[in-house]
Design an enzyme around this catalytic site. Structure first.
Site, PDB file in Angstrom:
ATOM      1  N   ASN A   1      -4.658   6.111  -0.872  1.00 43.95           N
ATOM      2  CA  ASN A   1      -4.236   6.340   0.466  1.00 43.95           C
ATOM      3  C   ASN A   1      -3.604   7.713   0.743  1.00 43.95           C
ATOM      4  O   ASN A   1      -3.702   8.179   1.978  1.00 43.95           O
ATOM      5  CB  ASN A   1      -3.175   5.286   0.845  1.00 43.95           C
ATOM      6  CG  ASN A   1      -3.771   3.876   1.387  1.00 43.95           C
ATOM      7  OD1 ASN A   1      -4.807   4.006   1.767  1.00 43.95           O
ATOM      8  ND2 ASN A   1      -2.967   2.744   1.308  1.00 43.95           N
TER       9      ASN A   1
ATOM     10  N   GLU B   1      -5.562  -0.399  -7.889  1.00 48.92           N
ATOM     11  CA  GLU B   1      -4.899   0.775  -8.368  1.00 48.92           C
ATOM     12  C   GLU B   1      -3.651   0.022  -9.124  1.00 48.92           C
ATOM     13  O   GLU B   1      -3.094  -0.908  -8.445  1.00 48.92           O
ATOM     14  CB  GLU B   1      -4.129   1.445  -7.177  1.00 48.92           C
ATOM     15  CG  GLU B   1      -5.283   2.454  -6.449  1.00 48.92           C
ATOM     16  CD  GLU B   1      -4.565   3.173  -5.368  1.00 48.92           C
ATOM     17  OE1 GLU B   1      -4.906   4.432  -5.314  1.00 48.92           O
ATOM     18  OE2 GLU B   1      -3.916   2.498  -4.500  1.00 48.92           O
TER      19      GLU B   1
ATOM     20  N   SER C   1       0.934  -1.123  -0.023  1.00 54.83           N
ATOM     21  CA  SER C   1      -0.083   0.050  -0.181  1.00 54.83           C
ATOM     22  C   SER C   1       0.874   1.311   0.188  1.00 54.83           C
ATOM     23  O   SER C   1       0.192   2.354  -0.335  1.00 54.83           O
ATOM     24  CB  SER C   1      -0.710  -0.122   1.229  1.00 54.83           C
ATOM     25  OG  SER C   1      -0.024  -0.199   2.465  1.00 54.83           O
TER      26      SER C   1
ATOM     27  N   HIS D   1      -2.673  -2.846  -6.619  1.00 57.70           N
ATOM     28  CA  HIS D   1      -2.872  -2.509  -5.084  1.00 57.70           C
ATOM     29  C   HIS D   1      -4.754  -2.618  -4.864  1.00 57.70           C
ATOM     30  O   HIS D   1      -5.482  -2.025  -5.303  1.00 57.70           O
ATOM     31  CB  HIS D   1      -2.532  -1.191  -4.596  1.00 57.70           C
ATOM     32  CG  HIS D   1      -3.057  -0.965  -3.382  1.00 57.70           C
ATOM     33  ND1 HIS D   1      -3.383   0.580  -2.735  1.00 57.70           N
ATOM     34  CD2 HIS D   1      -2.866  -1.509  -2.146  1.00 57.70           C
ATOM     35  CE1 HIS D   1      -3.689   0.596  -1.433  1.00 57.70           C
ATOM     36  NE2 HIS D   1      -3.447  -0.546  -0.963  1.00 57.70           N
TER      37      HIS D   1
HETATM   38  N1  3HC Z   1     -19.227 -11.526  -1.623  1.00 56.22           N
HETATM   39  C1  3HC Z   1     -19.448 -10.748  -2.322  1.00 56.22           C
HETATM   40  N2  3HC Z   1     -20.489  -9.805  -1.989  1.00 56.22           N
HETATM   41  C2  3HC Z   1     -20.616  -9.683  -0.943  1.00 56.22           C
HETATM   42  C3  3HC Z   1     -20.000 -10.325   0.159  1.00 56.22           C
HETATM   43  C4  3HC Z   1     -19.231 -11.232  -0.201  1.00 56.22           C
HETATM   44  N3  3HC Z   1     -18.643 -12.146   0.811  1.00 56.22           N
HETATM   45  N4  3HC Z   1     -20.438  -9.807   1.341  1.00 56.22           N
HETATM   46  C5  3HC Z   1     -21.205  -8.694   1.089  1.00 56.22           C
HETATM   47  N5  3HC Z   1     -21.168  -8.553  -0.220  1.00 56.22           N
HETATM   48  C6  3HC Z   1     -22.079  -7.715  -1.071  1.00 56.22           C
HETATM   49  C7  3HC Z   1     -23.554  -7.367  -0.381  1.00 56.22           C
HETATM   50  O1  3HC Z   1     -24.206  -8.097  -1.178  1.00 56.22           O
HETATM   51  C8  3HC Z   1     -23.738  -5.801  -0.750  1.00 56.22           C
HETATM   52  O2  3HC Z   1     -24.037  -5.869  -2.025  1.00 56.22           O
HETATM   53  P1  3HC Z   1     -25.140  -4.676  -2.444  1.00 56.22           P
HETATM   54  O3  3HC Z   1     -24.793  -3.489  -2.201  1.00 56.22           O
HETATM   55  O4  3HC Z   1     -25.363  -5.054  -4.019  1.00 56.22           O
HETATM   56  O5  3HC Z   1     -26.426  -5.295  -1.705  1.00 56.22           O
HETATM   57  C9  3HC Z   1     -22.385  -5.344  -0.499  1.00 56.22           C
HETATM   58  O6  3HC Z   1     -21.491  -6.405  -0.607  1.00 56.22           O
HETATM   59  C10 3HC Z   1     -22.295  -4.666   1.047  1.00 56.22           C
HETATM   60  O7  3HC Z   1     -22.747  -5.720   1.905  1.00 56.22           O
HETATM   61  P2  3HC Z   1     -23.220  -5.476   3.382  1.00 56.22           P
HETATM   62  O8  3HC Z   1     -24.182  -4.386   3.238  1.00 56.22           O
HETATM   63  O9  3HC Z   1     -23.943  -6.861   4.031  1.00 56.22           O
HETATM   64  O10 3HC Z   1     -22.197  -4.969   4.131  1.00 56.22           O
HETATM   65  P3  3HC Z   1     -21.024  -5.645   5.059  1.00 56.22           P
HETATM   66  O11 3HC Z   1     -21.654  -5.170   6.507  1.00 56.22           O
HETATM   67  O12 3HC Z   1     -20.906  -7.233   4.932  1.00 56.22           O
HETATM   68  O13 3HC Z   1     -19.763  -5.155   4.759  1.00 56.22           O
HETATM   69  C11 3HC Z   1     -18.297  -3.274   3.975  1.00 56.22           C
HETATM   70  C12 3HC Z   1     -19.308  -3.797   4.881  1.00 56.22           C
HETATM   71  C13 3HC Z   1     -18.381  -3.752   2.670  1.00 56.22           C
HETATM   72  C14 3HC Z   1     -16.825  -3.498   4.470  1.00 56.22           C
HETATM   73  C15 3HC Z   1     -18.640  -1.646   3.990  1.00 56.22           C
HETATM   74  O14 3HC Z   1     -18.850  -1.449   5.275  1.00 56.22           O
HETATM   75  C16 3HC Z   1     -17.637  -0.867   3.457  1.00 56.22           C
HETATM   76  O15 3HC Z   1     -17.699  -0.622   2.296  1.00 56.22           O
HETATM   77  N6  3HC Z   1     -16.724  -0.328   4.157  1.00 56.22           N
HETATM   78  C17 3HC Z   1     -15.579   0.368   3.841  1.00 56.22           C
HETATM   79  C18 3HC Z   1     -14.535  -0.378   3.461  1.00 56.22           C
HETATM   80  C19 3HC Z   1     -13.314   0.432   2.940  1.00 56.22           C
HETATM   81  O16 3HC Z   1     -13.160   1.413   2.791  1.00 56.22           O
HETATM   82  N7  3HC Z   1     -12.274  -0.446   2.405  1.00 56.22           N
HETATM   83  C20 3HC Z   1     -11.143   0.070   1.792  1.00 56.22           C
HETATM   84  C21 3HC Z   1      -9.968   0.261   3.047  1.00 56.22           C
HETATM   85  S1  3HC Z   1      -8.577   0.929   2.517  1.00 56.22           S
HETATM   86  C22 3HC Z   1      -7.577  -0.369   1.823  1.00 56.22           C
HETATM   87  O17 3HC Z   1      -8.048  -1.420   1.720  1.00 56.22           O
HETATM   88  C23 3HC Z   1      -6.472   0.272   1.516  1.00 56.22           C
HETATM   89  C24 3HC Z   1      -5.028  -0.565   2.344  1.00 56.22           C
HETATM   90  O18 3HC Z   1      -3.917  -0.008   1.582  1.00 56.22           O
HETATM   91  C25 3HC Z   1      -5.080   0.361   3.783  1.00 56.22           C
END
Ligand code: 3HC
Length: 284
Positions: A189, A151, A118, A139
């Protein structure tokens, strides 16, 4: 043409990349340090697939296809005939350089190497290999099966051909790709980390409760998670690590971690994975 993909490091990110690649028909060779570590990665995948099935996003045939396309090993030599090797090991340059030095001797000359780092320099990793033109960053974002972005990171040496093949590979996983330069934090990031650091500073100064800071951004701006919950989700140690690298590189106070973040990490408050961060995850 990419058919066989090596994933080195099968933790949260590596297993997520393996899961989406296996689901899109690629043959996956996952390398971990122990059999147990590989099994933990497989557990993440099974849990994610079970949730996808529960949400109506996948069926049992898809689950079997994903699991059937993945083999695990502790032997780097299994990567010899991979077309692409993507590493997602610990964010430590010494470890990554050693890995790429080793697999450069093992993998076929035409194989492409990618890092899921990252914030570390991809060019510095490429420099330890004899294939800097076949080296780039891919990424992905956590959770990989759900987050749409990848990315694709070009170093000074990445060839157009390597970039195009890797870009198409990431698109074939259903990801939307953006092109980034090999600069700490790439695109996302650089924007995300100062925002999270500001939220921590706001909490540290007592300007609002953690719940109100999170609700403010969720309900006021439509974010799926508030910044303190997101920091717990990513890991406080990971955010501190990225912030320190960006601060070191840019010498800009935007990227300076607050004393509270450092104190929490030193005390083991690393977020959801540790059971405690800004919130308590021990009693659900
Ligand atoms: N497989 C496929 N699809 C899935 C799934 C799975 N295992 N689990 C859930 N889904 C789908 C759901 O069906 C839903 O789809 P829809 O919007 O079409 O209905 C969608 O994904 C969201 O699911 P939920 O509402 O059930 O949400 P959850 O509570 O399970 O998950 C989350 C929440 C997706 C993690 C949400 O809170 C989110 O997007 N959070 C932000 C995460 C984020 O910002 N990540 C980036 C971090 S930064 C990074 O990684 C970079 C690093 O370098 C730091």
């Amino acid at each position: 043409m990419i058919k066989k993909v090596g994933i080195v490091g099968f933790g949260q990110m590596g297993s997520g990349i393996g899961q989406v690649a296996a689901g899109n028909g690629y043959e996956i060779v996952a390398v971990e340090v122990t059999d147990d570590a590989f099994r933990t990665g497989l557990k993440y995948i099974t849990k994610s697939l079970d949730k996808a099935i529960e949400k109506g996003k996948a069926d049992n045939d898809y689950k079997q296809k994903v699991l059937g396309n993945i083999t695990g090993t502790t032997d780097l030599h299994a990567l010899a005939d991979c077309d692409l090797v993507c590493e997602a090991v610990i964010e430590n340059m010494v470890v990554k350089k050693q890995l790429f030095t080793n697999i450069d001797k093992i993998c076929k000359p035409e194989a492409i190497f990618a890092s899921n780092t990252s914030s570390l320099s991809i060019g510095d990793m490429a420099a330890v290999t004899d294939r800097p033109t076949q080296f780039l960053g891919l990424h992905f974002f956590n959770p990989v099966p759900i987050m749409k972005l990848c990315e694709v990171v070009k170093t000074l040496d990445t060839s157009e051909q390597t970039f195009d093949v890797a870009f198409q590979f990431a698109e074939s996983l259903g990801k939307a790709c953006v092109t980034a330069k090999d600069s700490p934090g790439f695109i996302v990031n650089v924007l995300l980390v100062p925002y999270l650091l500001d939220a921590i500073r706001m909490y540290e100064r007592g300007l609002a409760t953690k719940e109100d800071i999170d609700n403010g951004m969720m309900l006021g701006c439509g974010h799926p998670m508030g910044p303190l919950t997101l920091t717990d989700f990513i890991g406080l140690d990971t955010i501190l690590y990225i912030a320190d690298i960006m601060f070191e590189e840019f010498k800009d106070s935007h990227y300076a971690a607050s004393p509270l973040l450092r104190r929490m990490v030193n005390a083991g408050y690393n977020g959801k994975k540790a059971g405690k961060g800004f919130y308590d995850y021990t009693k659900k």
